[in-house]
Design a protein around this motif. Structure first.
Motif, short mmCIF file in Angstrom:
data_model
loop_
_atom_site.label_atom_id
_atom_site.label_comp_id
_atom_site.label_asym_id
_atom_site.label_seq_id
_atom_site.Cartn_x
_atom_site.Cartn_y
_atom_site.Cartn_z
N GLY A 16 0.77 -1.19 0.17
CA GLY A 16 0.07 0.03 0.10
C GLY A 16 0.79 1.27 0.04
N ASN A 17 0.39 2.20 -0.51
CA ASN A 17 0.87 3.66 -0.46
C ASN A 17 0.86 4.13 1.07
N GLY A 18 1.60 3.43 1.68
CA GLY A 18 1.30 3.57 3.43
C GLY A 18 0.30 2.74 3.82
N SER A 19 0.39 2.28 4.98
CA SER A 19 -0.39 1.24 5.24
C SER A 19 -1.87 1.77 5.73
N HIS A 20 -1.86 3.24 5.90
CA HIS A 20 -3.42 3.83 6.01
C HIS A 20 -4.20 3.44 4.70
N GLU A 21 -3.64 3.50 3.58
CA GLU A 21 -4.20 3.07 2.24
C GLU A 21 -4.93 1.85 2.54
N LEU A 22 -4.39 0.87 2.95
CA LEU A 22 -4.48 -0.57 3.14
C LEU A 22 -5.81 -0.70 4.26
N LEU A 23 -5.67 0.18 5.40
CA LEU A 23 -6.73 0.14 6.16
C LEU A 23 -7.99 0.61 5.74
N MET A 24 -7.84 1.84 4.76
CA MET A 24 -9.03 2.11 4.13
C MET A 24 -9.64 1.14 3.29
N LEU A 25 -8.70 0.73 2.44
CA LEU A 25 -9.18 -0.39 1.43
C LEU A 25 -9.93 -1.72 2.14
N LEU A 26 -9.31 -1.96 3.15
CA LEU A 26 -9.89 -3.23 3.92
C LEU A 26 -11.60 -2.59 4.12
N GLY A 27 -11.65 -1.50 4.62
CA GLY A 27 -13.13 -0.80 4.86
C GLY A 27 -13.95 -0.83 3.56
N GLN A 28 -13.33 -0.31 2.58
CA GLN A 28 -14.05 -0.21 1.39
C GLN A 28 -14.46 -1.40 0.77
N VAL A 29 -13.67 -2.56 0.93
CA VAL A 29 -13.98 -3.97 0.31
C VAL A 29 -14.82 -4.71 1.14
N PHE A 30 -14.55 -4.60 2.84
CA PHE A 30 -15.42 -5.44 3.41
C PHE A 30 -16.40 -5.02 4.53
#
Ligand code: PLP
Length: 379
Positions: free
Chosen positions: A95-109
């Motif tokens: 991720g572009n920083g782990s912040h992006e992945l924390l947001m992506l997890l929310g978006q996806v699940f």
């Protein structure tokens, strides 16, 4: 004649309407200019110990190819992370920083019928991720304010607020902003209580700093429990905050789903090269851990000797209570060129979060604090 602007706020999705833009705490650009090179920045949990020498070389070596797009799969970095964490490359998303992945997890699940649970005094991004996904958010009360694990995650309380509508649980171990942590045994007990469809995100942004023997990285559960997702970052101990590189480790099937929603070139070429080289320099991170732990102990002792309540920490910062004096102390230190992090946004207005600096910076902080606390309007 130009058309009247529509009500953009009303046009936004409900979750977005209730969000506010990121508040960085201070205008660091202006402060740096005002203090011309002498500003002591202890507000953002960055590493004062610098980038691994090999990572610096890797950045220089990557410069000539910047006209090209970065590797869209981040293959070399994934390979290096796979070896470091004992997982397969198919268990990693970058991720572009782990912040992006924390947001992506929310978006996806997460979503209107797929709720999110997090802890009171947990990292602010988890609530953002839930809200942006239009998902209901439930906060579990934190542990009580005692000397032992003050306001840390209460894993029993977390299990209690989870129900059939919960899809995503965010934990931070150790936690920001409290600095507290929970044990491997506690996490195992929590997992045993959770329904099969609850995904458990364990944010280990500060893992590299941990020295407590009862801490166990959640990556130990990846092979046994497909609900577990572990995030990490190169922004803290690896000192690459400016390059924005983070990662998540999870079951291959879960990673494959996340990869569908990821932006194609989300991690830049310098970040990919630097992160890979930094992982190769284990000695550097070991030194950072040792030096950080020395400063953590020194600053904790110094502040406690002054009668202040310091939260137990396994991170590169300490949370400190200044009571009614908090605003004045923050302000006076800022005038002296020392930046700390105000905590009112976390419901901890009586606290300041202090990132650990170099030995010299921490000594100067304590000296300034002595001057400020002795001054008029003192405690
Ligand atoms: C700093 C921090 C991160 C890292 O964010 P990046 O986007 O990787 O820079 C993640 N989680 C927590 C709890 C943090 O404090």
């Amino acid at each position: 004649m130009s058309a009247a602007a529509p009500d953009f706020d009303a046009l936004a999705q409900p979750g977005i309407r209730s969000l506010r833009a990121y508040d960085p705490g201070h205008d660091l650009v202006a402060l740096r200019a005002a203090h011309a090179g002498s500003l002591i920045e202890l507000g953002s949990n960055e590493s004062p110990f610098g980038i691994a020498p090999g990572a610096m070389d890797a950045i220089t070596a990557a410069l000539p190819a910047l006209y090209r797009y970065p590797d869209p799969r981040g293959g070399a970095l994934k390979q290096a992370l796979a070896e470091t964490h004992g997982v397969g490359p198919e268990q990693i998303i970058l991720g572009n920083g782990s912040h992006e992945l924390l947001m992506l997890l929310g978006q996806v699940f997460a979503g209107p019928n797929a709720g999110v649970v997090a802890s009171q005094f947990g990292f602010a991004v988890y609530a953002l991720a839930a809200t942006a996904a239009n998902a209901p958010l439930r906060l579990a009360p934190a542990l009580p304010h005692t000397a032992v694990m003050a306001r840390g995650h209460d894993l029993d309380a977390i299990a209690d607020v989870i129900d059939v509508s919960t899809r995503l649980l965010y934990l931070a171990n150790p936690n920001n902003p409290t600095g507290t942590w929970y044990s491997g045994a506690g996490f195992a007990a929590l997992l045993a209580k959770l329904p099969a469809n609850v995904l458990v995100v364990v944010d280990e942004a500060y893992r590299e700093y941990v020295t407590a023997p009862d801490f166990v990285s959640a990556s130990q559960w990846l092979a046994r429990d497909p609900r577990v997702i572990v995030t990490g970052t190169f922004s803290k101990a690896h000192a690459l905050a400016g390059l924005r590189v983070g990662y998540a480790l999870a079951a291959p099937g879960l990673i494959a789903v996340l990869e569908r929603a990821r932006e194609s070139f989300n991690v830049n070429a310098l970040g990919l090269a630097a992160a890979k080289a930094s992982l190769a320099d284990a000695t550097h991170i070991d030194q950072v851990r040792v030096r950080n732990a020395e400063q953590r102990q020194w600053l904790t002792d110094a502040l406690r000797a002054r009668g202040l309540f310091v939260y137990p920490s396994q991170t590169n910062f300490v949370l400190v209570e200044f009571g009614n004096d908090t605003l004045r102390i923050e302000d006076e230190l800022l005038k002296r060129g020392i930046v700390l992090r105000p905590m009112a946004g976390y419901g901890l207005a009586e606290c300041l979060r202090i990132s650990l600096g170099t030995a010299d910076e921490n000594m100067r902080l304590v000296a300034a604090l002595d001057a400020v606390m002795a001054g008029e309007g003192g405690r």
